[in-house]
Design a protein around this motif. Structure first.
Motif, PDB file in Angstrom:
ATOM      1  N   GLU A 100       0.944  -1.288   0.472  1.00  0.00           N
ATOM      2  CA  GLU A 100       0.173   0.430   0.380  1.00  0.00           C
ATOM      3  C   GLU A 100       1.244   1.086   0.052  1.00  0.00           C
ATOM      4  OE1 GLU A 100      -0.448  -2.439   2.354  1.00  0.00           O
ATOM      5  OE2 GLU A 100      -2.025  -3.160   2.531  1.00  0.00           O
ATOM      6  N   ARG A 155       2.046   1.706  -3.157  1.00  0.00           N
ATOM      7  CA  ARG A 155       0.838   2.139  -4.464  1.00  0.00           C
ATOM      8  C   ARG A 155       1.368   3.940  -3.866  1.00  0.00           C
ATOM      9  NH1 ARG A 155      -1.605  -2.834  -4.145  1.00  0.00           N
ATOM     10  NH2 ARG A 155      -2.418  -1.772  -1.639  1.00  0.00           N
ATOM     11  N   ARG A 183       1.047   4.250   6.352  1.00  0.00           N
ATOM     12  CA  ARG A 183       0.664   2.738   6.422  1.00  0.00           C
ATOM     13  C   ARG A 183       1.632   1.591   7.568  1.00  0.00           C
ATOM     14  NH1 ARG A 183      -2.921   3.492   3.347  1.00  0.00           N
ATOM     15  NH2 ARG A 183      -3.971   2.361   2.248  1.00  0.00           N
TER      16      ARG A 183
END
Length: 387
Positions: free
Chosen positions: A163, A166, A192
């Motif tokens: 994540e 990205r 994250r």
């Protein structure tokens, strides 16, 4: 790192281990911008620069230490009023420098090698590295391509967090689209990992274009200055007797065509500069009518003040608006009292640099303006990202 890509790519091909120090952030009157780098190999050979000389010795030592202990460190250098002989910037600025080992087996080696290969070949890509955050993430990197693809080299790129990969790839892609190098701040939620991160994005893009219309003596001098400033320079003129390789040996391209026709079919972007030196209405008017409606960095046109006023009226007659006319730098160049082609080329180049960097063009002596400017449309990015 990418500003010395050709030399580092050669080091990678030769199998050398090295450490690279990269300017991450600057404050005050710092001499180099984010992305400037100094690298040191295991033999002690050094290339590049992070400060123009002020702190090179200390950064060199940090690189040697990183080659030994394998640690990535972020170091701040600034001027000390208490000890003028301490390591620091005598210009009064502050720089943050990230020192990363790039050895066989280091997590960053594969992605750095891929980024260096792209940059050395003149390709387009962005290298994104975490410069501030959890110790296990600092120095981790992603290579982001123009089509949105990205590649890491170890544990999913940024420490096994897809994540985060990205999120960083999306932010790096935005800076790459603009051809910019800068830092991105990612909030704790977007990271994250529960804490904010700072990411340095270095963009490798082809050289900005300079298109010189009008194959005259002044154009020959401007081609040389444009190449010196790092532009990919094209000369365009409808007259084949003047637009020749013999007259413009340093130009990257020579095009024989009507200027407006060539501008209609060639690619330009927000870094392109257009210099119209023809000062002939049959060339200037159709060319400038088009040029002033394109999203380019600079449009300048040569001519006397009388020529300028007449040209503006002709442009109004063909539908050019006052807002569009306000983009035109005419007469072209800064007031240096220039007379020769070389002096005139210098005055044009000075105006291009001032427009790009947000400079005023006034003498620095006695002025109270900053020596180094950040143009408001090209300022180092500080972007907060949350998912």
């Amino acid at each position: 790192m990418l500003d010395i890509a050709e030399e580092l790519d050669r080091w990678v091909e030769e199998g050398r281990d090295f450490a690279v120090a990269t300017v991450v952030a600057v404050g005050g009157s710092a001499p180099r911008r984010p992305g400037a780098a100094l690298a040191v190999d295991t033999d002690g050979t050094a290339i590049g620069s992070v400060s123009g000389g002020c702190v090179e010795g200390a950064v060199y030592d940090l690189c040697r230490e990183a080659l030994t202990d394998g640690r990535t460190v972020l170091e701040r250098f600034g001027y000390s009023d208490d000890d003028a002989f301490a390591v620091g910037l005598t210009c009064g600025g502050v720089i943050d420098v990230l020192v990363t080992p790039v050895r066989a087996g280091d997590p960053v080696r594969a992605v750095a090698a891929a980024a260096l290969a792209v940059a050395a070949a003149g390709g387009t890509a962005a290298l994104a590295r975490i410069v501030n955050g959890p110790a296990d993430l600092v120095g981790r990197a992603l290579l982001v391509h123009p089509d949105g693809r990205y590649e890491g080299g170890h544990d999913g790129g940024l420490g096994g967090r897809p994540e985060l990969d990205r999120t960083v790839a999306a932010e790096a892609g935005a800076l790459l689209d603009a051809g910019r190098t800068g830092t991105v701040e990612i909030g704790a939620q977007g990271s994250r990992c529960g804490v904010p991160l700072t990411v340095l994005v270095e963009s490798s893009v082809p050289p900005p274009r300079m298109i010189v219309f009008g194959a005259i003596d002044f154009a020959s001098a401007l081609v040389r200055v444009g190449k010196f400033l790092g532009h990919h320079v094209t000369v365009c003129d409808a007259r084949p007797v003047f637009a020749t390789r013999a007259r413009f040996p340093e130009a990257d391209e020579i095009v024989v065509d009507w200027p407006h026709r060539y501008l209609e079919r060639t690619e330009v972007d927000a870094r392109t500069v257009l210099c119209v030196l023809t000062h002939d209405a049959k060339f200037d008017v159709p060319l400038l009518r088009l040029a002033l409606r394109l999203p380019v960095a600079y449009v300048g046109a040569m001519g006397s003040r009388r020529t300028h006023l007449d040209r503006n009226e002709r442009l109004r007659d063909v539908g050019v608006t006052e807002l569009e006319l306000a983009r035109l730098r005419s007469p072209i160049g800064l007031d240096l009292g220039a007379r020769t082609p070389e002096e005139t080329a210098l005055s044009i180049a000075a105006e291009i640099v001032a427009a790009r960097r947000g400079g005023t063009g006034v003498p620095l002596t006695g002025a109270h303006t900053p020596i180094h400017h950040d143009h408001p449309t090209r300022r180092t990015a500080h972007i907060s990202s949350v998912a």
